[in-house]
Write a protein that holds these residues in place. Structure first.
Motif, PDB file in Angstrom:
ATOM      1  N   ALA A 135       0.922  -1.064  -0.041  1.00 19.61           N
ATOM      2  CA  ALA A 135      -0.115   0.148   0.162  1.00 19.61           C
ATOM      3  C   ALA A 135       0.816   1.175  -0.148  1.00 19.61           C
ATOM      4  CB  ALA A 135      -0.990   0.022   1.169  1.00 19.61           C
ATOM      5  N   MET A 136       1.786   1.186   0.803  1.00 20.08           N
ATOM      6  CA  MET A 136       2.889   2.419   1.041  1.00 20.08           C
ATOM      7  C   MET A 136       3.561   2.774  -0.336  1.00 20.08           C
ATOM      8  SD  MET A 136       4.296   4.777   2.566  1.00 20.08           S
ATOM      9  CE  MET A 136       3.889   4.620   4.225  1.00 20.08           C
ATOM     10  N   ASN A 137       4.231   1.483  -1.075  1.00 17.53           N
ATOM     11  CA  ASN A 137       4.707   1.878  -2.204  1.00 17.53           C
ATOM     12  C   ASN A 137       3.732   2.060  -3.406  1.00 17.53           C
ATOM     13  OD1 ASN A 137       6.893   0.597  -1.111  1.00 17.53           O
ATOM     14  ND2 ASN A 137       6.730  -1.446  -1.970  1.00 17.53           N
ATOM     15  N   ALA A 138       2.414   1.710  -3.673  1.00 18.86           N
ATOM     16  CA  ALA A 138       1.604   2.190  -4.544  1.00 18.86           C
ATOM     17  C   ALA A 138       1.330   3.670  -4.174  1.00 18.86           C
ATOM     18  CB  ALA A 138       0.275   1.385  -4.353  1.00 18.86           C
ATOM     19  N   MET A 139       1.059   4.202  -2.903  1.00 17.74           N
ATOM     20  CA  MET A 139       0.760   5.317  -2.605  1.00 17.74           C
ATOM     21  C   MET A 139       1.986   6.482  -3.026  1.00 17.74           C
ATOM     22  SD  MET A 139       0.188   7.180   0.933  1.00 17.74           S
ATOM     23  CE  MET A 139       1.954   7.228   1.493  1.00 17.74           C
TER      24      MET A 139
END
Length: 158
Positions: A135-139
């Motif tokens: 989720a962090m990488n996508a955001m």
């Protein structure tokens, strides 16, 4: 003590900013406009302060002059229930402003906002480290948050 009220410093745009913000958020209104008198320091009748309310939170817009500018050190969070809400607030607040990374933006007055779906916070705090990291990488690759793309990244096979 009543409540703590954020005061936003503007050069001369306080009334325009308050009108802009109250036009975007549903439960919002201008409460009071205070004007300079004959003693100044600005022309008599010009706007000095505007009290306004957004979703029950009171704010003051102060026309204090050009000495101070807004920075990202202070921002307002807009947690959204859906992607439609994210899209709405993002589009309204960036009109005349600028997009930033990870759901951050500056409006036309230079005030910083964070517009994000509540679900993103859940995914970032997921106890499964793989889920939260995906989720962090996508955001981190986004400007406006795209929840479907984040959900897709989280669900991708290992």
């Amino acid at each position: 003590m009543d409540t703590i009220t954020p005061c936003l410093w503007f050069d001369t745009e306080g009334e325009d900013a308050a009108t802009f913000y109250t036009s975007i958020f549903e439960d919002s209104r201008i409460l009071e406009i205070g004007r300079h008198g004959e003693a100044g320091p600005r022309p008599a009748g010009s706007v000095m302060v505007v009290s306004f309310e957004i979703n029950g939170q009171k704010f003051v817009a102060l026309n204090g002059g050009p000495q101070f500018r807004h920075t990202e050190a202070i921002s307002f969070q807009v947690p959204c229930a859906s992607q439609d809400e994210v899209d709405y607030y993002w589009d309204q607040l960036t009109d005349g402003g600028e997009e930033g990374p990870c759901g951050w933006l500056k409006d036309r007055f230079g005030v910083s906002w964070q517009v994000f779906p509540k679900r993103l916070v859940e995914l970032l705090g997921d106890p499964d480290a793989v889920v939260s990291q995906r989720a962090m990488n996508a955001m981190m690759a986004m400007k406006k948050i795209d929840l479907a793309a984040i959900e897709e990244a989280v669900a991708a096979p290992a």
